[in-house]
Scaffold this active site. Sequence first.
Site: not given
Length: 609
Positions: A484, A2, A73, A480, A604, A487, A503, A99-100, A27
């Site tokens: 990526k 946010c 968000w 990683e 983000k 994502e 396995h 925000n939060g 964000r």
Amino acid sequence: MCGIVGYIGGQQAAPVLLEGLTRLEHRGYDSAGLAVLGSSGLKIAKKAGRVRDLSEVLPKRFGGKAGIGHTRWATHGPANDVNAHPHTDATGTVAVVHNGIIDNAGTLRQQLTDDGVELVSDTDTEVLAHLIARSKADSLEGRVADALAVVEGTYGIAVLHADFPDRIVVARNGSPLIIGVGEKEMHVASDLGALVRYTTTVAHLDDGEMATLTAGGFTTYRQDLTTTNRAATIIDVDPAAYDAGEHDSFMHKEMLEQPAAAERVLRGRLDERFGTAHLGGLNMDARETRAIRRVKILGCGSAYYVGQMGASLLEELARIPADAEPASEFRYRDPIIEPDTLYVAVSQSGETIDTLLAVQEIRRKGGRVIGLVNVVGSAIARECDGGIYLHAGPEVAVASTKALTNMFLGFALLALQLGRVRDLSIADGKRLIAGLNRLPDQIAAILEQEDELAVTAARLAEAESLFFIGRVRGFPVAREGAQKFKEISYRHAEAYQTSELKHGPLALIAKDVPTVAIVPSDELTDRNLGALHEIAARRGPLVVVTHADVDLGDLSDGLLARIDVPRNERELDPILLTLPLQLLAYHAALVLGHDIDKPRNLAKSVTVE
Ligand code: F6R
């Protein structure tokens, strides 16, 4: 997560706020909204979707020289127009952006409902607007403080009130807020990126601090309204760093910035004479360094994967047992904090709540924790006992690239310094320094392979599901790479230890399930090659990221592509093997037509648990 902006001054607020929201959109991009205060009172416009969707529905008459804005968000309730911020009280007198997370929102909602208040949204934020409206304090500052006194949780908030048209009141607890000082105008934002176009004179609020912004200036105070006398300072920041420039996305820009970013993190920190690194910010003398028996690295997502690469570096170079763990899990298992363990928190934003709370848990139990952090002065950086700033520059794309590379280099510097006060020889120290100095050019050489990598990426993008495999040093690289890829391309990408394929997951290998294999030239090459042949025998297409001297043998038509990266010292190779995986993910997402910088469901800086 946010974004918040606020403006008060001589200009119309709406265009300034929209510009700020565009800068903060990484964000959170589920919905956006504005409140402005003009001669005809408080006006609100909000819309599910992007900031551009909000601009399209903004009423023609939306005048006011004070305003607040938000890009969301979603946490409480779906992303729709009603849940978008700002939220108001029933009379439309108070507007709040937040925000939060308000942890006791459920209880507060119930209390308000019992008192006859009708809540219109599903959000935790709406309670703040009602609580502020119900306060009987004389000042807006007092009303906001009254509301916050009953609130538990994290917040950065900005409040407009029709009865106090000359001010915006803001408050911070766990969610950043920065005040920007202009010429007879004041700004506030949750992120520097929204301010730098207007001003570089800023003041960062601390947790528990509030501020009042008027066109003429700002005052800061605690929640009991006693002053904190915070002053603004001029920061050295290049506004262009917050622009994508000629690039079609921030991710592309940030990938290409990696050679320069790598030089920055190394600059002034390598001591060629003694074959060591100098990290003044660690705040540890040689005796304390020698006393370390273990290193525990904590981070989330990609920061955790690079933490695994860091653990290998520390074990190999400093010969200290080291491991990495997701910060999001660590703090929930009542961890045993050992006095001779060095804890390392790694974070680009310095805001990730799980990492921050892990740091607080360690410190509460008396442990020593250092930070590998990119954002200077961020919450994690401030909370740690010392640390290494990453100097990657602002990272805007949700998918982390240059910060991740600099995290790896930060670990290499740490391992070098710890190693040299322990058993790493000066010759090995010098070998590593020479390797580190070669890295920026080698990174640039990999980035030059972009066109070929784009062709391979297009082929991988056709698959619904992929494997990324690697062993030991190569496994975090595979993790990683898969991270990526999933994502931003939204393809199912799963990382596995090459050794573990037999396995279980080998059952999934088929002609439509490609595998990206990390096969460096090292002591495990032969074993890795064995696995490649097993995959090829089952008609699984392969993309092999390797070194030029590795002979892959005959994989017949199973080999989709071979990607050679330059060799460095074996300890430093993982980061070079990671680089092509960024470009593969980027080009796959591009071919699939996705929004590179704003991947589905993500944002983000994860500032909520
Ligand atoms: C992946 C990515 C995330 C972050 C994670 C931690 O590309 O960006 O997985 O790495 O959310 O964020 P920071 O480093 O800000 O703590």
